[in-house]
Design a protein around this motif. Structure first.
Motif, PDB file in Angstrom:
ATOM      1  N   ARG A 288      59.051  54.583  -6.960  1.00  0.00           N
ATOM      2  CA  ARG A 288      59.026  54.919  -5.326  1.00  0.00           C
ATOM      3  C   ARG A 288      59.968  56.716  -5.931  1.00  0.00           C
ATOM      4  O   ARG A 288      60.269  57.227  -4.108  1.00  0.00           O
ATOM      5  N   VAL A 289      60.748  57.679  -6.401  1.00  0.00           N
ATOM      6  CA  VAL A 289      60.783  58.441  -6.776  1.00  0.00           C
ATOM      7  C   VAL A 289      59.522  59.889  -6.536  1.00  0.00           C
ATOM      8  O   VAL A 289      60.410  60.053  -5.114  1.00  0.00           O
ATOM      9  N   ALA A 290      58.241  59.244  -6.514  1.00  0.00           N
ATOM     10  CA  ALA A 290      57.504  60.058  -6.342  1.00  0.00           C
ATOM     11  C   ALA A 290      57.056  59.455  -4.483  1.00  0.00           C
ATOM     12  O   ALA A 290      56.855  60.979  -4.276  1.00  0.00           O
ATOM     13  N   GLU A 291      57.547  58.392  -4.165  1.00  0.00           N
ATOM     14  CA  GLU A 291      56.910  58.408  -2.785  1.00  0.00           C
ATOM     15  C   GLU A 291      57.926  58.802  -2.001  1.00  0.00           C
ATOM     16  O   GLU A 291      57.436  59.746  -0.974  1.00  0.00           O
ATOM     17  N   ALA A 292      58.506  58.471  -2.497  1.00  0.00           N
ATOM     18  CA  ALA A 292      59.779  59.737  -1.682  1.00  0.00           C
ATOM     19  C   ALA A 292      59.843  60.829  -1.299  1.00  0.00           C
ATOM     20  O   ALA A 292      59.970  61.825  -0.564  1.00  0.00           O
ATOM     21  N   ALA A 293      59.451  61.582  -2.820  1.00  0.00           N
ATOM     22  CA  ALA A 293      59.381  62.986  -2.908  1.00  0.00           C
ATOM     23  C   ALA A 293      57.922  63.443  -1.964  1.00  0.00           C
ATOM     24  O   ALA A 293      57.853  64.324  -0.704  1.00  0.00           O
ATOM     25  N   ALA A 294      56.599  62.667  -1.724  1.00  0.00           N
ATOM     26  CA  ALA A 294      55.932  62.840  -0.790  1.00  0.00           C
ATOM     27  C   ALA A 294      56.424  62.902   0.367  1.00  0.00           C
ATOM     28  O   ALA A 294      55.651  63.468   1.303  1.00  0.00           O
ATOM     29  N   GLU A 295      56.999  61.765   0.529  1.00  0.00           N
ATOM     30  CA  GLU A 295      57.679  61.724   1.683  1.00  0.00           C
ATOM     31  C   GLU A 295      58.077  62.550   2.663  1.00  0.00           C
ATOM     32  O   GLU A 295      58.623  63.352   3.828  1.00  0.00           O
ATOM     33  N   ALA A 296      59.039  63.666   1.210  1.00  0.00           N
ATOM     34  CA  ALA A 296      59.717  64.468   2.241  1.00  0.00           C
ATOM     35  C   ALA A 296      58.835  65.827   1.943  1.00  0.00           C
ATOM     36  O   ALA A 296      59.320  67.508   2.479  1.00  0.00           O
ATOM     37  N   GLY A 297      57.320  65.577   1.751  1.00  0.00           N
ATOM     38  CA  GLY A 297      57.015  66.927   1.711  1.00  0.00           C
ATOM     39  C   GLY A 297      56.408  67.597   0.352  1.00  0.00           C
ATOM     40  O   GLY A 297      55.770  68.791   0.263  1.00  0.00           O
ATOM     41  N   ILE A 298      56.793  66.770  -0.391  1.00  0.00           N
ATOM     42  CA  ILE A 298      56.551  67.766  -1.937  1.00  0.00           C
ATOM     43  C   ILE A 298      55.328  67.475  -2.116  1.00  0.00           C
ATOM     44  O   ILE A 298      54.661  66.294  -2.455  1.00  0.00           O
ATOM     45  N   GLU A 299      54.786  68.232  -3.126  1.00  0.00           N
ATOM     46  CA  GLU A 299      53.584  68.311  -3.211  1.00  0.00           C
ATOM     47  C   GLU A 299      52.884  67.682  -4.661  1.00  0.00           C
ATOM     48  O   GLU A 299      51.908  67.648  -5.245  1.00  0.00           O
ATOM     49  N   MET A 300      54.070  68.285  -5.666  1.00  0.00           N
ATOM     50  CA  MET A 300      54.275  68.741  -7.123  1.00  0.00           C
ATOM     51  C   MET A 300      55.574  67.921  -7.819  1.00  0.00           C
ATOM     52  O   MET A 300      56.769  68.531  -7.463  1.00  0.00           O
ATOM     53  N   LEU A 301      55.177  66.992  -8.622  1.00  0.00           N
ATOM     54  CA  LEU A 301      56.609  65.949  -8.564  1.00  0.00           C
ATOM     55  C   LEU A 301      56.471  66.365 -10.558  1.00  0.00           C
ATOM     56  O   LEU A 301      55.703  66.135 -11.100  1.00  0.00           O
ATOM     57  N   PHE A 302      57.615  66.961 -11.272  1.00  0.00           N
ATOM     58  CA  PHE A 302      57.853  67.231 -12.662  1.00  0.00           C
ATOM     59  C   PHE A 302      58.354  66.239 -12.765  1.00  0.00           C
ATOM     60  O   PHE A 302      60.033  66.118 -12.560  1.00  0.00           O
ATOM     61  N   THR A 303      57.896  65.314 -13.886  1.00  0.00           N
ATOM     62  CA  THR A 303      59.120  64.036 -14.345  1.00  0.00           C
ATOM     63  C   THR A 303      59.384  65.052 -16.135  1.00  0.00           C
ATOM     64  O   THR A 303      58.988  66.160 -16.481  1.00  0.00           O
ATOM     65  N   SER A 304      59.840  63.767 -17.010  1.00  0.00           N
ATOM     66  CA  SER A 304      61.237  64.296 -18.414  1.00  0.00           C
ATOM     67  C   SER A 304      59.562  63.371 -19.687  1.00  0.00           C
ATOM     68  O   SER A 304      59.943  62.948 -20.151  1.00  0.00           O
ATOM     69  N   GLU A 305      58.508  62.458 -18.363  1.00  0.00           N
ATOM     70  CA  GLU A 305      57.505  62.021 -19.544  1.00  0.00           C
ATOM     71  C   GLU A 305      56.569  62.788 -20.399  1.00  0.00           C
ATOM     72  O   GLU A 305      55.820  63.247 -19.909  1.00  0.00           O
ATOM     73  N   PRO A 306      56.709  62.731 -21.383  1.00  0.00           N
ATOM     74  CA  PRO A 306      55.912  63.250 -22.525  1.00  0.00           C
ATOM     75  C   PRO A 306      54.588  63.534 -22.609  1.00  0.00           C
ATOM     76  O   PRO A 306      53.860  62.621 -23.181  1.00  0.00           O
ATOM     77  N   THR A 307      53.281  63.437 -21.250  1.00  0.00           N
ATOM     78  CA  THR A 307      52.368  63.473 -21.200  1.00  0.00           C
ATOM     79  C   THR A 307      51.958  64.835 -20.445  1.00  0.00           C
ATOM     80  O   THR A 307      52.520  65.723 -19.698  1.00  0.00           O
ATOM     81  N   ALA A 308      50.269  64.973 -20.724  1.00  0.00           N
ATOM     82  CA  ALA A 308      49.613  66.123 -20.525  1.00  0.00           C
ATOM     83  C   ALA A 308      48.929  65.711 -18.938  1.00  0.00           C
ATOM     84  O   ALA A 308      48.263  66.532 -18.419  1.00  0.00           O
ATOM     85  N   ARG A 309      48.739  64.071 -18.843  1.00  0.00           N
ATOM     86  CA  ARG A 309      48.295  63.073 -18.206  1.00  0.00           C
ATOM     87  C   ARG A 309      48.885  64.165 -16.491  1.00  0.00           C
ATOM     88  O   ARG A 309      49.918  63.864 -16.753  1.00  0.00           O
ATOM     89  N   ALA A 310      47.978  63.815 -15.633  1.00  0.00           N
ATOM     90  CA  ALA A 310      48.796  64.480 -14.175  1.00  0.00           C
ATOM     91  C   ALA A 310      47.772  62.829 -13.371  1.00  0.00           C
ATOM     92  O   ALA A 310      46.968  62.443 -13.444  1.00  0.00           O
ATOM     93  N   ARG A 311      48.898  62.584 -12.242  1.00  0.00           N
ATOM     94  CA  ARG A 311      48.029  61.895 -11.744  1.00  0.00           C
ATOM     95  C   ARG A 311      48.678  61.324 -10.111  1.00  0.00           C
ATOM     96  O   ARG A 311      49.965  62.769  -9.968  1.00  0.00           O
ATOM     97  N   THR A 312      48.279  60.783  -9.616  1.00  0.00           N
ATOM     98  CA  THR A 312      48.715  61.603  -8.009  1.00  0.00           C
ATOM     99  C   THR A 312      50.100  59.803  -7.816  1.00  0.00           C
ATOM    100  O   THR A 312      48.726  58.839  -7.860  1.00  0.00           O
ATOM    101  N   VAL A 313      50.625  60.234  -6.696  1.00  0.00           N
ATOM    102  CA  VAL A 313      51.479  59.208  -6.016  1.00  0.00           C
ATOM    103  C   VAL A 313      51.522  59.330  -4.679  1.00  0.00           C
ATOM    104  O   VAL A 313      52.419  60.715  -4.001  1.00  0.00           O
ATOM    105  N   SER A 314      51.712  58.873  -3.671  1.00  0.00           N
ATOM    106  CA  SER A 314      51.297  58.708  -2.016  1.00  0.00           C
ATOM    107  C   SER A 314      50.645  61.096  -1.417  1.00  0.00           C
ATOM    108  O   SER A 314      51.435  61.622  -0.900  1.00  0.00           O
ATOM    109  N   GLY A 315      49.732  61.049  -2.396  1.00  0.00           N
ATOM    110  CA  GLY A 315      49.170  62.131  -2.606  1.00  0.00           C
ATOM    111  C   GLY A 315      49.893  63.377  -2.981  1.00  0.00           C
ATOM    112  O   GLY A 315      49.575  64.971  -2.934  1.00  0.00           O
ATOM    113  N   CYS A 316      51.103  63.156  -3.719  1.00  0.00           N
ATOM    114  CA  CYS A 316      51.775  64.021  -4.437  1.00  0.00           C
ATOM    115  C   CYS A 316      51.113  64.101  -6.305  1.00  0.00           C
ATOM    116  O   CYS A 316      51.497  63.328  -7.233  1.00  0.00           O
TER     117      CYS A 316
END
Ligand SMILES: [Zn+2]
Length: 252
Positions: A161-189
Motif C-alpha cells: 500500500r505504501v508503494a501504491e500510494a507512492a505510485a498514485e503521487a507520481g513516484i516512479e522509483m521507491l527505495f525500501t530498507s529490504e536487503p535485496t537486489a531484486r527490483a519489483r514493480t507496484v502500480s507502475g512504480c
C-alpha cells in the motif's frame, strides 16, 4: 534493472551525531564519522562492478548531505540519492532549500522521504499516505524547479500500500530498507531494496555489497527476517529489539 543500492544516513565529525539529521541515540547508530565514510567510499571504488548500477542513497535530509557527503562523492565522479524529510527542511541539522537546490544543480538526485517521517508508515491510513508522498514531492519540486519522482520509505516500514500510494503521487522509483537486489514493480512504480550501513561497520561491508558478494548480503537478509518478526510483534518492544539486532549486525 541490474542495480544494487546501499543506504546511508549522515556523516559527521568524530561522533558528533547532533550535527546532522534526527537527534537521539537511535538515529546516531546510522551516523558515520567522516574518516569512516571515506574508507567506505575507497572500498566501494575498489570493489564495485562496472556493469552494474550502484545507488548510494542517504536518508532523512540531514545537512551532512550538503557537506561533506556530496563533495566526497564528487571526488569519485559519483552522485548521491538524497531523500529529504520535507517538514524538517531548514531546521537545525537539516538541509535548507538553497542547499537542496544546489545539490540538484550539481547532479545529485533529490527525492522524498515523506513530509513527517511517520513512525510506522505502513500503518498510516491511505489518505495520510497519499498526502505524505504528494505534499513532500510537490514541496521538493517547487525547490528544485522540476518534478521529483524518487523516494525512500521512512523507517523502512514498507507495505504494498505504501508503494501504491507512492505510485498514485507520481513516484516512479521507491527505495525500501529490504536487503535485496531484486527490483519489483507496484502500480507502475519500481520498488528497490537497499543494503543498510551503520556506524562501526567496516568498509568490507559496503565493499561486499558493491561487489555483489553473497555472504554479507545473505547475513543482512537473515537479520532483516529477524527484524521482520520483531516488527510483527509491534508495540513498544520493537525499537529495543531493533537496536539489539542492529548491534549484532555491526558486530558481525
Ligand atoms: Zn529515515
Amino acid at each position: 534493472m541490474d542495480a544494487l543500492s546501499i543506504m546511508y544516513h549522515d556523516v559527521v565529525e568524530r561522533g558528533d551525531s547532533s550535527a546532522s539529521g534526527f537527534p537521539g541515540g537511535g538515529p546516531a547508530i546510522y551516523k558515520l564519522d567522516r574518516e569512516e565514510f571515506a574508507r567506505h567510499l575507497e572500498a566501494i571504488r575498489a570493489a564495485r562492478r562496472p556493469n552494474r548500477e550502484l545507488f548510494l542513497t542517504f536518508d532523512d535530509g540531514g545537512v551532512s548531505a550538503y557537506a561533506p557527503v556530496a563533495g566526497m562523492l564528487e571526488q569519485y565522479g559519483w552522485r548521491g540519492h538524497f531523500f529529504v524529510t520535507t517538514d524538517w527542511i531548514g531546521r537545525p541539522g537539516f538541509l535548507n532549500a538553497e542547499q537542496i537546490r544546489e545539490l540538484d544543480g550539481r547532479g545529485h538526485v533529490i527525492g522524498s522521504h515523506s513530509c513527517s517521517h511517520p513512525e510506522r508508515m505502513a500503518r498510516e491510513p491511505w489518505e495520510r499516505l497519499l498526502a505524505e508522498w504528494k505534499q513532500s514531492t510537490e514541496r521538493l519540486a517547487a525547490i528544485v524547479g522540476h518534478s521529483v519522482r524518487v523516494a525512500s520509505v521512512p523507517g523502512g516500514f514498507y507495505s504494498r500500500r505504501v508503494a501504491e500510494a507512492a505510485a498514485e503521487a507520481g513516484i516512479e522509483m521507491l527505495f525500501t530498507s529490504e536487503p535485496t537486489a531484486r527490483a519489483r514493480t507496484v502500480s507502475g512504480c519500481q520498488v528497490l531494496g537497499r543494503y543498510t550501513v551503520q556506524r562501526g561497520m567496516g568498509p568490507e561491508w559496503p565493499a561486499g555489497f558493491a561487489a555483489g558478494k553473497l555472504g554479507p548480503r545473505l547475513r543482512q537478509a537473515l537479520l532483516w527476517k529477524a527484524k521482520g518478526l520483531a516488527k510483527a510483534v509491534g508495540g513498544p518492544l520493537y525499537p529495543r529489539v531493533r537496536a539489539a539486532i542492529l548491534r549484532k549486525a555491526s558486530n558481525g
